[in-house]
Design a protein around this motif. Sequence first.
Motif, PDB file in Angstrom:
ATOM      1  N   LEU A  83     -20.891  33.559  15.171  1.00 12.42           N
ATOM      2  CA  LEU A  83     -22.310  33.887  15.276  1.00 12.42           C
ATOM      3  C   LEU A  83     -22.816  33.579  16.676  1.00 12.42           C
ATOM      4  CD1 LEU A  83     -23.538  32.283  11.941  1.00 12.42           C
ATOM      5  CD2 LEU A  83     -22.888  34.659  12.358  1.00 12.42           C
ATOM      6  N   VAL A  84     -23.722  34.401  17.178  1.00  9.01           N
ATOM      7  CA  VAL A  84     -24.330  34.210  18.492  1.00  9.01           C
ATOM      8  C   VAL A  84     -25.828  34.082  18.299  1.00  9.01           C
ATOM      9  CG1 VAL A  84     -24.649  35.169  20.800  1.00  9.01           C
ATOM     10  CG2 VAL A  84     -22.524  35.613  19.560  1.00  9.01           C
ATOM     11  N   CYS A  85     -26.400  32.993  18.776  1.00  7.71           N
ATOM     12  CA  CYS A  85     -27.839  32.776  18.664  1.00  7.71           C
ATOM     13  C   CYS A  85     -28.572  33.810  19.514  1.00  7.71           C
ATOM     14  CB  CYS A  85     -28.200  31.371  19.131  1.00  7.71           C
ATOM     15  SG  CYS A  85     -29.976  31.049  19.086  1.00  7.71           S
ATOM     16  N   ASP A  86     -29.606  34.440  18.957  1.00  6.20           N
ATOM     17  CA  ASP A  86     -30.380  35.418  19.710  1.00  6.20           C
ATOM     18  C   ASP A  86     -31.282  34.771  20.750  1.00  6.20           C
ATOM     19  OD1 ASP A  86     -29.288  37.609  18.412  1.00  6.20           O
ATOM     20  OD2 ASP A  86     -30.847  37.656  16.871  1.00  6.20           O
ATOM     21  N   GLY A  87     -31.527  33.476  20.633  1.00  2.00           N
ATOM     22  CA  GLY A  87     -32.382  32.785  21.595  1.00  2.00           C
ATOM     23  C   GLY A  87     -31.639  32.269  22.803  1.00  2.00           C
ATOM     24  N   CYS A  88     -30.614  31.446  22.579  1.00  2.00           N
ATOM     25  CA  CYS A  88     -29.931  30.788  23.695  1.00  2.00           C
ATOM     26  C   CYS A  88     -28.552  31.366  23.996  1.00  2.00           C
ATOM     27  CB  CYS A  88     -29.810  29.289  23.420  1.00  2.00           C
ATOM     28  SG  CYS A  88     -28.832  28.853  21.967  1.00  2.00           S
ATOM     29  N   GLY A  89     -28.011  32.194  23.102  1.00  2.00           N
ATOM     30  CA  GLY A  89     -26.712  32.811  23.342  1.00  2.00           C
ATOM     31  C   GLY A  89     -25.523  31.933  23.018  1.00  2.00           C
ATOM     32  N   ARG A  90     -25.759  30.720  22.513  1.00  2.00           N
ATOM     33  CA  ARG A  90     -24.632  29.871  22.118  1.00  2.00           C
ATOM     34  C   ARG A  90     -23.900  30.504  20.942  1.00  2.00           C
ATOM     35  NH1 ARG A  90     -28.418  25.974  23.786  1.00  2.00           N
ATOM     36  NH2 ARG A  90     -27.527  24.424  25.165  1.00  2.00           N
ATOM     37  N   GLN A  91     -22.615  30.230  20.855  1.00  2.00           N
ATOM     38  CA  GLN A  91     -21.796  30.771  19.773  1.00  2.00           C
ATOM     39  C   GLN A  91     -21.468  29.658  18.788  1.00  2.00           C
ATOM     40  OE1 GLN A  91     -18.409  32.742  21.470  1.00  2.00           O
ATOM     41  NE2 GLN A  91     -19.664  34.090  22.703  1.00  2.00           N
ATOM     42  N   PHE A  92     -21.521  30.001  17.503  1.00  2.00           N
ATOM     43  CA  PHE A  92     -21.293  29.036  16.439  1.00  2.00           C
ATOM     44  C   PHE A  92     -20.271  29.569  15.455  1.00  2.00           C
ATOM     45  CE2 PHE A  92     -25.546  28.422  18.051  1.00  2.00           C
ATOM     46  CZ  PHE A  92     -25.620  27.048  18.222  1.00  2.00           C
ATOM     47  N   GLU A  93     -19.597  28.642  14.775  1.00  4.69           N
ATOM     48  CA  GLU A  93     -18.572  28.996  13.798  1.00  4.69           C
ATOM     49  C   GLU A  93     -19.175  29.563  12.514  1.00  4.69           C
ATOM     50  OE1 GLU A  93     -16.421  25.393  13.294  1.00  4.69           O
ATOM     51  OE2 GLU A  93     -15.603  25.450  15.318  1.00  4.69           O
ATOM     52  N   ASP A  94     -20.349  29.069  12.115  1.00  7.30           N
ATOM     53  CA  ASP A  94     -21.001  29.541  10.897  1.00  7.30           C
ATOM     54  C   ASP A  94     -22.490  29.202  10.944  1.00  7.30           C
ATOM     55  OD1 ASP A  94     -21.265  26.804  10.153  1.00  7.30           O
ATOM     56  OD2 ASP A  94     -19.382  26.888   9.059  1.00  7.30           O
ATOM     57  N   LYS A  95     -23.241  29.650   9.934  1.00  6.74           N
ATOM     58  CA  LYS A  95     -24.687  29.445   9.967  1.00  6.74           C
ATOM     59  C   LYS A  95     -25.076  27.984   9.811  1.00  6.74           C
ATOM     60  CE  LYS A  95     -25.169  30.700   5.182  1.00  6.74           C
ATOM     61  NZ  LYS A  95     -24.966  31.880   4.420  1.00  6.74           N
ATOM     62  N   ASP A  96     -24.255  27.182   9.125  1.00  5.91           N
ATOM     63  CA  ASP A  96     -24.559  25.761   9.013  1.00  5.91           C
ATOM     64  C   ASP A  96     -24.445  25.079  10.373  1.00  5.91           C
ATOM     65  OD1 ASP A  96     -25.093  25.866   6.266  1.00  5.91           O
ATOM     66  OD2 ASP A  96     -22.964  25.648   5.787  1.00  5.91           O
ATOM     67  N   ALA A  97     -23.472  25.489  11.173  1.00  4.78           N
ATOM     68  CA  ALA A  97     -23.329  24.951  12.525  1.00  4.78           C
ATOM     69  C   ALA A  97     -24.504  25.401  13.396  1.00  4.78           C
ATOM     70  CB  ALA A  97     -22.011  25.400  13.139  1.00  4.78           C
ATOM     71  N   TRP A  98     -24.965  26.632  13.210  1.00  2.00           N
ATOM     72  CA  TRP A  98     -26.132  27.142  13.952  1.00  2.00           C
ATOM     73  C   TRP A  98     -27.361  26.296  13.645  1.00  2.00           C
ATOM     74  CZ3 TRP A  98     -30.355  30.110  11.765  1.00  2.00           C
ATOM     75  CH2 TRP A  98     -31.182  30.725  12.703  1.00  2.00           C
ATOM     76  N   ARG A  99     -27.526  25.940  12.379  1.00  2.00           N
ATOM     77  CA  ARG A  99     -28.677  25.127  11.966  1.00  2.00           C
ATOM     78  C   ARG A  99     -28.584  23.695  12.458  1.00  2.00           C
ATOM     79  NH1 ARG A  99     -28.033  27.268   5.989  1.00  2.00           N
ATOM     80  NH2 ARG A  99     -29.190  29.211   6.145  1.00  2.00           N
ATOM     81  N   SER A 100     -27.369  23.106  12.439  1.00  4.77           N
ATOM     82  CA  SER A 100     -27.218  21.686  12.741  1.00  4.77           C
ATOM     83  C   SER A 100     -26.860  21.382  14.194  1.00  4.77           C
ATOM     84  CB  SER A 100     -26.141  21.081  11.845  1.00  4.77           C
ATOM     85  OG  SER A 100     -24.869  21.568  12.214  1.00  4.77           O
ATOM     86  N   GLY A 101     -26.329  22.364  14.908  1.00  2.00           N
ATOM     87  CA  GLY A 101     -25.913  22.137  16.289  1.00  2.00           C
ATOM     88  C   GLY A 101     -24.453  21.739  16.407  1.00  2.00           C
ATOM     89  N   ALA A 102     -23.767  21.574  15.283  1.00  7.56           N
ATOM     90  CA  ALA A 102     -22.339  21.239  15.308  1.00  7.56           C
ATOM     91  C   ALA A 102     -21.538  22.529  15.411  1.00  7.56           C
ATOM     92  CB  ALA A 102     -21.965  20.494  14.038  1.00  7.56           C
TER      93      ALA A 102
END
Length: 69
Positions: free
Chosen positions: A38-57
């Motif tokens: 997943l790629v955040c539409d705001g900052c462009g960081r990439q995450f493994e899943d939506k839980d990581a997107w929410r928590s920052g892990a």
Amino acid sequence: MNSDSPHPANRCHFCAATSYHHLLARDPAGVMRPTTTLVCDGCGRQFEDKDAWRSGAGVTGNSPEAGKP
């Protein structure tokens, strides 16, 4: 949580954006397909899943500023 809350539960832990999209990559046949990353539409960081997107892990190494404090 109240839906009128200024801090929704479904937001990026880093930038508070409320949306993300799946990273696109070419498959072995050369066709562009969504990946599980997943790629955040705001900052462009990439995450493994939506839980990581929410928590920052789970920020991946391809993210802007990954590894920075």
